[in-house]
Design a protein around this motif. Structure first.
Motif, PDB file in Angstrom:
ATOM      1  N   PRO A 225       2.923 -17.375 -60.549  1.00 56.63           N
ATOM      2  CA  PRO A 225       1.595 -16.829 -60.297  1.00 56.63           C
ATOM      3  C   PRO A 225       1.094 -17.248 -58.908  1.00 56.63           C
ATOM      4  O   PRO A 225       1.499 -18.277 -58.387  1.00 56.63           O
ATOM      5  CB  PRO A 225       0.733 -17.486 -61.387  1.00 56.63           C
ATOM      6  N   LYS A 226       0.194 -16.430 -58.392  1.00 56.61           N
ATOM      7  CA  LYS A 226      -0.293 -16.699 -57.031  1.00 56.61           C
ATOM      8  C   LYS A 226      -1.367 -17.787 -57.020  1.00 56.61           C
ATOM      9  O   LYS A 226      -1.622 -18.391 -55.990  1.00 56.61           O
ATOM     10  CB  LYS A 226      -0.869 -15.421 -56.435  1.00 56.61           C
ATOM     11  N   ALA A 227      -2.039 -17.974 -58.133  1.00 50.83           N
ATOM     12  CA  ALA A 227      -3.157 -18.930 -58.158  1.00 50.83           C
ATOM     13  C   ALA A 227      -3.084 -19.851 -59.365  1.00 50.83           C
ATOM     14  O   ALA A 227      -2.590 -19.461 -60.427  1.00 50.83           O
ATOM     15  CB  ALA A 227      -4.479 -18.168 -58.162  1.00 50.83           C
ATOM     16  N   LEU A 228      -3.581 -21.084 -59.148  1.00 51.39           N
ATOM     17  CA  LEU A 228      -3.609 -22.101 -60.211  1.00 51.39           C
ATOM     18  C   LEU A 228      -5.029 -22.634 -60.360  1.00 51.39           C
ATOM     19  O   LEU A 228      -5.624 -23.093 -59.382  1.00 51.39           O
ATOM     20  CB  LEU A 228      -2.660 -23.256 -59.837  1.00 51.39           C
ATOM     21  N   TRP A 229      -5.557 -22.540 -61.564  1.00 49.73           N
ATOM     22  CA  TRP A 229      -6.829 -23.186 -61.881  1.00 49.73           C
ATOM     23  C   TRP A 229      -6.546 -24.270 -62.909  1.00 49.73           C
ATOM     24  O   TRP A 229      -5.986 -23.983 -63.975  1.00 49.73           O
ATOM     25  CB  TRP A 229      -7.843 -22.217 -62.498  1.00 49.73           C
ATOM     26  N   ILE A 230      -6.909 -25.504 -62.579  1.00 46.85           N
ATOM     27  CA  ILE A 230      -6.796 -26.584 -63.557  1.00 46.85           C
ATOM     28  C   ILE A 230      -8.156 -26.727 -64.244  1.00 46.85           C
ATOM     29  O   ILE A 230      -9.203 -26.646 -63.581  1.00 46.85           O
ATOM     30  CB  ILE A 230      -6.362 -27.894 -62.865  1.00 46.85           C
ATOM     31  N   ARG A 231      -8.120 -26.913 -65.562  1.00 46.92           N
ATOM     32  CA  ARG A 231      -9.396 -27.030 -66.287  1.00 46.92           C
ATOM     33  C   ARG A 231      -9.411 -28.298 -67.139  1.00 46.92           C
ATOM     34  O   ARG A 231      -8.420 -28.640 -67.785  1.00 46.92           O
ATOM     35  CB  ARG A 231      -9.621 -25.790 -67.157  1.00 46.92           C
ATOM     36  N   ASP A 260      -6.246 -23.905 -56.794  1.00 52.94           N
ATOM     37  CA  ASP A 260      -7.271 -23.056 -56.178  1.00 52.94           C
ATOM     38  C   ASP A 260      -8.637 -23.380 -56.749  1.00 52.94           C
ATOM     39  O   ASP A 260      -9.666 -23.046 -56.159  1.00 52.94           O
ATOM     40  CB  ASP A 260      -6.928 -21.580 -56.424  1.00 52.94           C
ATOM     41  N   ARG A 261      -8.628 -23.973 -57.942  1.00 56.78           N
ATOM     42  CA  ARG A 261      -9.885 -24.394 -58.557  1.00 56.78           C
ATOM     43  C   ARG A 261      -9.575 -25.521 -59.541  1.00 56.78           C
ATOM     44  O   ARG A 261      -8.552 -25.478 -60.228  1.00 56.78           O
ATOM     45  CB  ARG A 261     -10.516 -23.205 -59.296  1.00 56.78           C
ATOM     46  N   TRP A 262     -10.447 -26.523 -59.549  1.00 63.19           N
ATOM     47  CA  TRP A 262     -10.412 -27.509 -60.633  1.00 63.19           C
ATOM     48  C   TRP A 262     -11.779 -27.446 -61.285  1.00 63.19           C
ATOM     49  O   TRP A 262     -12.797 -27.711 -60.650  1.00 63.19           O
ATOM     50  CB  TRP A 262     -10.109 -28.916 -60.103  1.00 63.19           C
ATOM     51  N   GLU A 263     -11.774 -27.057 -62.531  1.00 68.21           N
ATOM     52  CA  GLU A 263     -13.016 -26.742 -63.216  1.00 68.21           C
ATOM     53  C   GLU A 263     -13.277 -27.770 -64.319  1.00 68.21           C
ATOM     54  O   GLU A 263     -12.407 -28.002 -65.168  1.00 68.21           O
ATOM     55  CB  GLU A 263     -12.854 -25.341 -63.813  1.00 68.21           C
ATOM     56  N   LEU A 264     -14.457 -28.379 -64.292  1.00 65.94           N
ATOM     57  CA  LEU A 264     -14.859 -29.283 -65.369  1.00 65.94           C
ATOM     58  C   LEU A 264     -15.728 -28.453 -66.324  1.00 65.94           C
ATOM     59  O   LEU A 264     -16.784 -27.948 -65.927  1.00 65.94           O
ATOM     60  CB  LEU A 264     -15.645 -30.470 -64.823  1.00 65.94           C
ATOM     61  N   CYS A 265     -15.257 -28.288 -67.549  1.00 65.39           N
ATOM     62  CA  CYS A 265     -15.916 -27.367 -68.491  1.00 65.39           C
ATOM     63  C   CYS A 265     -16.782 -28.159 -69.466  1.00 65.39           C
ATOM     64  O   CYS A 265     -16.263 -28.969 -70.251  1.00 65.39           O
ATOM     65  CB  CYS A 265     -14.876 -26.571 -69.276  1.00 65.39           C
ATOM     66  N   ALA A 266     -18.089 -27.927 -69.394  1.00 66.76           N
ATOM     67  CA  ALA A 266     -19.027 -28.712 -70.212  1.00 66.76           C
ATOM     68  C   ALA A 266     -18.865 -28.406 -71.697  1.00 66.76           C
ATOM     69  O   ALA A 266     -18.740 -27.241 -72.102  1.00 66.76           O
ATOM     70  CB  ALA A 266     -20.457 -28.407 -69.772  1.00 66.76           C
ATOM     71  N   PHE A 267     -18.889 -29.454 -72.489  1.00 69.23           N
ATOM     72  CA  PHE A 267     -18.851 -29.337 -73.950  1.00 69.23           C
ATOM     73  C   PHE A 267     -20.000 -28.457 -74.438  1.00 69.23           C
ATOM     74  O   PHE A 267     -21.102 -28.509 -73.903  1.00 69.23           O
ATOM     75  CB  PHE A 267     -19.012 -30.755 -74.541  1.00 69.23           C
ATOM     76  N   GLY A 306      -9.665 -37.222 -54.077  1.00 70.74           N
ATOM     77  CA  GLY A 306      -8.550 -36.837 -53.214  1.00 70.74           C
ATOM     78  C   GLY A 306      -8.197 -35.359 -53.316  1.00 70.74           C
ATOM     79  O   GLY A 306      -7.393 -34.843 -52.548  1.00 70.74           O
ATOM     80  N   VAL A 307      -8.802 -34.656 -54.274  1.00 73.71           N
ATOM     81  CA  VAL A 307      -8.564 -33.206 -54.416  1.00 73.71           C
ATOM     82  C   VAL A 307      -9.545 -32.492 -53.483  1.00 73.71           C
ATOM     83  O   VAL A 307     -10.675 -32.978 -53.271  1.00 73.71           O
ATOM     84  CB  VAL A 307      -8.821 -32.768 -55.885  1.00 73.71           C
ATOM     85  N   ASN A 308      -9.139 -31.352 -52.938  1.00 70.60           N
ATOM     86  CA  ASN A 308     -10.015 -30.587 -52.045  1.00 70.60           C
ATOM     87  C   ASN A 308     -11.385 -30.340 -52.689  1.00 70.60           C
ATOM     88  O   ASN A 308     -11.500 -29.623 -53.686  1.00 70.60           O
ATOM     89  CB  ASN A 308      -9.327 -29.249 -51.715  1.00 70.60           C
ATOM     90  N   ARG A 309     -12.414 -30.927 -52.117  1.00 71.66           N
ATOM     91  CA  ARG A 309     -13.778 -30.877 -52.693  1.00 71.66           C
ATOM     92  C   ARG A 309     -14.263 -29.453 -52.916  1.00 71.66           C
ATOM     93  O   ARG A 309     -14.978 -29.157 -53.861  1.00 71.66           O
ATOM     94  CB  ARG A 309     -14.784 -31.535 -51.727  1.00 71.66           C
ATOM     95  N   GLU A 310     -13.883 -28.581 -51.972  1.00 67.79           N
ATOM     96  CA  GLU A 310     -14.387 -27.206 -52.010  1.00 67.79           C
ATOM     97  C   GLU A 310     -13.956 -26.462 -53.275  1.00 67.79           C
ATOM     98  O   GLU A 310     -14.575 -25.475 -53.664  1.00 67.79           O
ATOM     99  CB  GLU A 310     -13.848 -26.406 -50.796  1.00 67.79           C
ATOM    100  N   ASN A 311     -12.863 -26.942 -53.875  1.00 68.19           N
ATOM    101  CA  ASN A 311     -12.300 -26.201 -55.007  1.00 68.19           C
ATOM    102  C   ASN A 311     -12.701 -26.781 -56.361  1.00 68.19           C
ATOM    103  O   ASN A 311     -12.125 -26.428 -57.382  1.00 68.19           O
ATOM    104  CB  ASN A 311     -10.767 -26.186 -54.911  1.00 68.19           C
ATOM    105  N   ILE A 312     -13.665 -27.693 -56.356  1.00 67.62           N
ATOM    106  CA  ILE A 312     -14.049 -28.346 -57.612  1.00 67.62           C
ATOM    107  C   ILE A 312     -15.441 -27.897 -58.032  1.00 67.62           C
ATOM    108  O   ILE A 312     -16.358 -27.839 -57.214  1.00 67.62           O
ATOM    109  CB  ILE A 312     -14.031 -29.886 -57.446  1.00 67.62           C
ATOM    110  N   LEU A 313     -15.583 -27.563 -59.296  1.00 67.43           N
ATOM    111  CA  LEU A 313     -16.893 -27.172 -59.801  1.00 67.43           C
ATOM    112  C   LEU A 313     -16.974 -27.436 -61.288  1.00 67.43           C
ATOM    113  O   LEU A 313     -15.955 -27.689 -61.926  1.00 67.43           O
ATOM    114  CB  LEU A 313     -17.171 -25.689 -59.539  1.00 67.43           C
TER     115      LEU A 313
END
Ligand code: SF4
Ligand code: SF4
Length: 348
Positions: A225-231, A260-267, A306-313
């Protein structure tokens, strides 16, 4: 009928207009069966690969036609409730047919690739307008790798963006079947401490972390795949600790995963009803939403790992205390309310 038309999958549900499982407006195909048993699971009906009967109290008029119809005597009506003896229920569906109000439902139907394709193609205009597509989720979709691969292939033939939502606990062969037709990989890292991971989900995390490294290499070699989102699900008294978020961040950074994104998913606790319908008790029944401050604090930890800040939300519903109302006695009172946020300003 060609071979591709007769591959069957075990479908839980098709959910339209989703905005949580990838870019744009998406149609998410939830499959049944999972390799993990997360104690906070928001789709408990997806864990078992078998069909399961559920009772919707609000639809029930107490006629007991279902009780009389069950050939196995699996149902009883006690204190205005239908009790399902799941040890002897064979999920034959006779009671579902008999119920006049739709208070009984069978979850987990056999479906062909062709049937899902035809259903999803109805939404193509939404995908094109919003930059969306389909997401295959679960449960754990790689348990039905042949079905998923064939379905994703048909989606690519129709120029539809595809995402695979995986918990990471699957054999490499399953991923190899699906990834050539996957545009976006949604990959969960829930807990970095393997003992805790086992305690929370039933399995240690070594294979999940190793799989992610392997898949990351695969993406570089094959360009797909072209993109990876970690959740990461942020669960109170479980994964939602500073130590865990810092540890996950260090793992991502140390291994040059560059998501490309690291997403923290709220309970959230919206699945409470689902547990009741299945006759199960939920460990997190009494937990409320997290606050925006708690999510922002963890996000800051992630951004300093250490992860790219721009890609974290962070994403999901949270409670805030920003709204003040006046009581009958004209006393100001803060009120909890929910908001969906966490997206960077330009996206919210
Ligand atoms: S699904 Fe079949 S076996 Fe199960 S309760 Fe209904 S009628 Fe009985
Ligand atoms: S048949 Fe349906 S409405 Fe009647 S008791 Fe059973 S679940 Fe309730």
């Amino acid at each position: 009928m060609t071979e591709k038309n007769i591959i069957n999958g075990r479908l839980l549900e098709i959910q339209r207009m989703s905005t949580e499982d990838g870019p744009g407006i998406r149609t998410t195909i939830f499959l049944k069966g999972c390799t993990l048993h997360c104690s906070w699971c928001h789709n408990p009906e997806s864990i078992s690969p078998k069909p399961q009967l559920q009772w919707l109290k609000s639809n029930c008029i107490g006629c007991q036609l279902c009780v009389a119809a069950c050939p196995n005597n699996s149902l009883s009506y006690i204190d205005n409730q239908i009790i399902i003896d799941r040890n002897i229920c064979e999920a034959c569906g006779i009671c579902v047919e008999e119920c006049p109000t739709g208070a009984l439902e069978m979850m987990g139907q056999e479906i062909t690739v062709e049937e899902v394709v035809q259903e999803v193609l109805k939404d193509k205009a939404y995908f094109e307008k919003s930059g969306g597509g389909i997401t295959v989720s679960g449960g754990e979709p790689t348990l039905q790798a042949g079905f998923v691969a064939e379905f994703m292939k048909r989606m690519k033939e129709n120029d539809i963006h595809t995402a695979l939502d995986t918990c990471g606990l699957a054999p490499a062969a399953a991923y190899e079947k699906i990834l050539p037709y996957t545009d976006l990989l949604l990959y969960d890292i829930k807990e970095i401490d393997s003992n805790k991971h086992k305690e929370f989900t039933g399995s240690s995390n070594e294979k999940i972390l190793n799989n992610l490294l392997t898949l990351s290499e695969w993406m570089k070699i094959h360009g797909s795949p072209k993109a990876l989102w970690i959740r990461t699900p942020i669960i109170p008294d479980a994964t939602g600790t500073e130590e865990n978020i810092a540890g996950i961040g260090q793992f991502i950074a140390k291994n040059n995963l560059h998501p490309d994104r690291w997403e923290l998913c709220a309970f959230n606790n919206l699945c409470n009803d689902k547990y009741q319908r299945l006759g199960q008790k939920w460990t997190f029944e009494k937990y409320g939403l997290l606050s925006a401050d708690e999510m922002e604090q963890l996000t800051e930890i992630a951004k300093n790992s250490g992860v790219n800040r721009e890609n974290i939300l962070w994403t999901g519903s949270v409670k805030t205390k920003e709204k003040i109302i006046l009581t009958k006695d004209n006393e100001p009172k803060p009120v909890d309310y929910c908001r969906i946020t966490g997206l960077p300003d330009e996206e919210s």
